[in-house]
Scaffold this active site. Structure first.
Site, PDB file in Angstrom:
ATOM      1  N   SER A   6       0.686  -0.435   2.404  1.00 12.56           N
ATOM      2  CA  SER A   6      -0.353  -1.034   1.569  1.00 12.56           C
ATOM      3  C   SER A   6      -0.695  -0.206   0.338  1.00 12.56           C
ATOM      4  O   SER A   6      -1.283  -0.721  -0.613  1.00 12.56           O
ATOM      5  CB  SER A   6      -1.628  -1.263   2.384  1.00 12.56           C
ATOM      6  OG  SER A   6      -2.228  -0.036   2.750  1.00 12.56           O
ATOM      7  N   LYS A  15      -7.234   3.290   1.480  1.00 11.89           N
ATOM      8  CA  LYS A  15      -7.241   2.370   0.343  1.00 11.89           C
ATOM      9  C   LYS A  15      -7.825   3.086  -0.869  1.00 11.89           C
ATOM     10  O   LYS A  15      -8.327   4.206  -0.779  1.00 11.89           O
ATOM     11  CB  LYS A  15      -8.083   1.125   0.634  1.00 11.89           C
ATOM     12  CG  LYS A  15      -7.749   0.380   1.920  1.00 11.89           C
ATOM     13  CD  LYS A  15      -6.423  -0.335   1.874  1.00 11.89           C
ATOM     14  CE  LYS A  15      -6.141  -1.066   3.192  1.00 11.89           C
ATOM     15  NZ  LYS A  15      -4.753  -1.593   3.260  1.00 11.89           N
TER      16      LYS A  15
END
Length: 243
Positions: A53, A127
């Site tokens: 990701s 993230k």
């Protein structure tokens, strides 16, 4: 030749010397373990990257160091890469792990305790911080960019997008970040189950600040990727403060 009496007197002395040596080694090991635990708990911690990701900033199986101390007094900035504990429902249920011998379990617990193992990293995610408390984050404008507090942000320098694609997100959203949370997104937007994908959950896709472990600052493994993690300061420099 030495007498039997002299040899008998030396044997207890040697035993006492060996016991003192073992005691000193044990004290050193315990102090080292305590220092490692304190470092891991309050200063810096190691994690590994389990998914794609954050590609190309972070690759699968990269090992990173996370600064837990600095954000305590300095807070977080736009563009910081952070590690956080699952707010609830972001990760699928962990598969049942096969039973392991007691010795292996004990060794893994000790290594995790002192920060040399990352067995607990499976409950965490990594993230990039896009929205800080109070920010109004919207996507997308006519150019495919997201805006933060009305200011457009050009992320094309670091996003991992398909060739010819300039859209910062294929999902539209318009959110205001709560005062005790952040809004996070992955750099590999098409493969990132980030804040956008969890808006239907009770937390609205926001990550509570209390769940954030710290700011990732260094890739340590593999060696050919060793280096500081870019927080993209230039990209977010023009973003105004919320309110």
């Amino acid at each position: 030749m030495r007498s039997d009496a002299a040899e008998s007197a030396e044997r207890p002395a040697r035993r006492r010397g060996a016991l003192v040596f073992l005691r000193d080694v044990l004290v050193i090991v315990l102090i080292a373990a305590l220092v490692s635990f304190v470092v891991k708990t309050f200063i810096v911690r190691s994690f590994y990257i389990p998914s794609g990701s954050m590609e190309r900033t972070l690759m699968i199986d990269d090992r990173i160091l996370v600064d837990e101390l600095t954000p305590v007094w300095a807070g977080y900035d736009h563009g910081d890469v952070v590690v956080f504990k699952d707010p609830g429902g972001w990760l699928p249920p962990a598969p049942q792990r096969p039973a392991r011998p007691f010795v292996v379990e004990a060794a893994d617990w000790v290594l995790t305790f002192v920060g040399l193992s990352t067995s607990d990293a499976q409950d965490h995610l990594v993230k990039r911080v896009i929205g800080l408390p109070g920010d109004h984050v919207v996507c997308c404008n006519a150019l495919g960019q997201l805006t933060i507090n009305g200011s457009p942000v050009d992320e094309t320098t670091y996003l991992n997008l398909p060739p010819g694609d300039t859209m910062a997100s294929d999902i539209d959203f318009d959110v205001t970040v709560p005062v005790d949370a952040i809004w996070v997104m992955g750099d590999n937007r098409d493969r990132s189950q980030d804040s956008r994908a969890h808006r239907e959950l009770p937390g609205g896709g926001f990550v509570p600040l209390e769940n954030v472990v710290g700011r990732a600052f260094l890739t340590t493994w593999p060696l050919d990727r060793f280096g500081l993690i870019d927080t993209q300061d230039d990209v977010f420099r023009s973003v105004p403060e919320a309110g």
